[in-house]
Design a protein around this motif. Sequence first.
Motif, PDB file in Angstrom:
ATOM      1  N   SER A   1      34.422  31.352  48.641  1.00 47.22           N
ATOM      2  CA  SER A   1      34.182  30.972  47.248  1.00 47.22           C
ATOM      3  C   SER A   1      33.411  32.055  46.504  1.00 47.22           C
ATOM      4  O   SER A   1      33.686  32.326  45.328  1.00 47.22           O
ATOM      5  N   ILE A   2      32.458  32.669  47.168  1.00 40.66           N
ATOM      6  CA  ILE A   2      31.727  33.790  46.559  1.00 40.66           C
ATOM      7  C   ILE A   2      32.703  34.916  46.242  1.00 40.66           C
ATOM      8  O   ILE A   2      32.693  35.474  45.137  1.00 40.66           O
ATOM      9  N   GLN A   3      33.578  35.233  47.180  1.00 37.91           N
ATOM     10  CA  GLN A   3      34.582  36.269  46.959  1.00 37.91           C
ATOM     11  C   GLN A   3      35.458  35.917  45.752  1.00 37.91           C
ATOM     12  O   GLN A   3      35.670  36.742  44.862  1.00 37.91           O
ATOM     13  N   THR A   4      35.958  34.706  45.715  1.00 36.37           N
ATOM     14  CA  THR A   4      36.831  34.269  44.619  1.00 36.37           C
ATOM     15  C   THR A   4      36.125  34.366  43.273  1.00 36.37           C
ATOM     16  O   THR A   4      36.678  34.879  42.298  1.00 36.37           O
ATOM     17  N   ARG A   5      34.881  33.876  43.219  1.00 34.25           N
ATOM     18  CA  ARG A   5      34.130  33.901  41.956  1.00 34.25           C
ATOM     19  C   ARG A   5      33.846  35.324  41.492  1.00 34.25           C
ATOM     20  O   ARG A   5      33.921  35.610  40.295  1.00 34.25           O
ATOM     21  N   LEU A   6      33.523  36.217  42.434  1.00 32.60           N
ATOM     22  CA  LEU A   6      33.279  37.609  42.048  1.00 32.60           C
ATOM     23  C   LEU A   6      34.549  38.244  41.480  1.00 32.60           C
ATOM     24  O   LEU A   6      34.503  38.944  40.466  1.00 32.60           O
ATOM     25  N   VAL A   7      35.687  37.977  42.118  1.00 34.06           N
ATOM     26  CA  VAL A   7      36.968  38.491  41.619  1.00 34.06           C
ATOM     27  C   VAL A   7      37.234  37.947  40.217  1.00 34.06           C
ATOM     28  O   VAL A   7      37.657  38.684  39.316  1.00 34.06           O
ATOM     29  N   GLU A   8      36.984  36.656  40.025  1.00 29.08           N
ATOM     30  CA  GLU A   8      37.170  36.045  38.703  1.00 29.08           C
ATOM     31  C   GLU A   8      36.279  36.697  37.648  1.00 29.08           C
ATOM     32  O   GLU A   8      36.620  36.737  36.471  1.00 29.08           O
ATOM     33  N   ASP A   9      35.121  37.222  38.071  1.00 30.25           N
ATOM     34  CA  ASP A   9      34.207  37.910  37.162  1.00 30.25           C
ATOM     35  C   ASP A   9      34.510  39.405  37.040  1.00 30.25           C
ATOM     36  O   ASP A   9      33.697  40.172  36.508  1.00 30.25           O
ATOM     37  N   GLY A  10      35.659  39.826  37.560  1.00 31.32           N
ATOM     38  CA  GLY A  10      36.095  41.215  37.403  1.00 31.32           C
ATOM     39  C   GLY A  10      35.539  42.194  38.413  1.00 31.32           C
ATOM     40  O   GLY A  10      35.617  43.403  38.213  1.00 31.32           O
ATOM     41  N   ILE A  11      34.983  41.687  39.506  1.00 30.93           N
ATOM     42  CA  ILE A  11      34.431  42.545  40.552  1.00 30.93           C
ATOM     43  C   ILE A  11      35.475  42.707  41.654  1.00 30.93           C
ATOM     44  O   ILE A  11      35.960  41.714  42.204  1.00 30.93           O
ATOM     45  N   GLU A  12      35.828  43.942  41.972  1.00 26.79           N
ATOM     46  CA  GLU A  12      36.736  44.172  43.101  1.00 26.79           C
ATOM     47  C   GLU A  12      35.983  43.768  44.367  1.00 26.79           C
ATOM     48  O   GLU A  12      34.898  44.285  44.648  1.00 26.79           O
ATOM     49  N   THR A  13      36.543  42.828  45.117  1.00 25.02           N
ATOM     50  CA  THR A  13      35.816  42.245  46.237  1.00 25.02           C
ATOM     51  C   THR A  13      36.703  42.128  47.467  1.00 25.02           C
ATOM     52  O   THR A  13      37.835  41.666  47.378  1.00 25.02           O
ATOM     53  N   LYS A  14      36.152  42.534  48.600  1.00 24.83           N
ATOM     54  CA  LYS A  14      36.793  42.325  49.901  1.00 24.83           C
ATOM     55  C   LYS A  14      35.836  41.509  50.754  1.00 24.83           C
ATOM     56  O   LYS A  14      34.625  41.483  50.505  1.00 24.83           O
TER      57      LYS A  14
END
Length: 162
Positions: free
Chosen positions: A97-110
């Motif tokens: 969920s943290i990964q998903t939320r960061l992506v939704e906020d425009g952060i490239e996340t792995k």
Amino acid sequence: MKILGIHADRVWYKVTKKTKMAEPEPVPEDEMTDCVLLFCCVEKSDEINPEMTVAATVESILVRLGRLKARRVMVFPYAHLASDLGCPGISQWVLKSIQTRLVEDGIETKRAAFGWYKEFEIKSKGHPMADFSLSICPFAGGVCDGEYCPKKQEQSGEACHS
């Protein structure tokens, strides 16, 4: 939730051996450059309100990323930051969920594999703000600063500890 962050030039990992909590079909090897590595540990207390834990964690991470002017994150499950681990199912949900939320906020996340032993390398940037830690309080819904926490007091009769 406990987090150890490192502003890194490069992060690389490779899964080596699964544990009994291992997620199926992990990304076996991955890397990221010019990013913030987040060693994350979900604690038993985070199970009280996992949604609040996710929201408070993402908010705290975004503040830190803003200070670092960073837009890339590697979420790295790391059970060694706490002794009272959350259950694997909720822990995986929180980290995904943290990964998903960061992506939704425009952060490239792995996100590195959950429940796997990993070989890894980090090349830290080494500036004054390159290393940091966060303790997210599920009772207060934010970073725990070690002061009195009324919501935790209501739940357990204790003060909030960082």
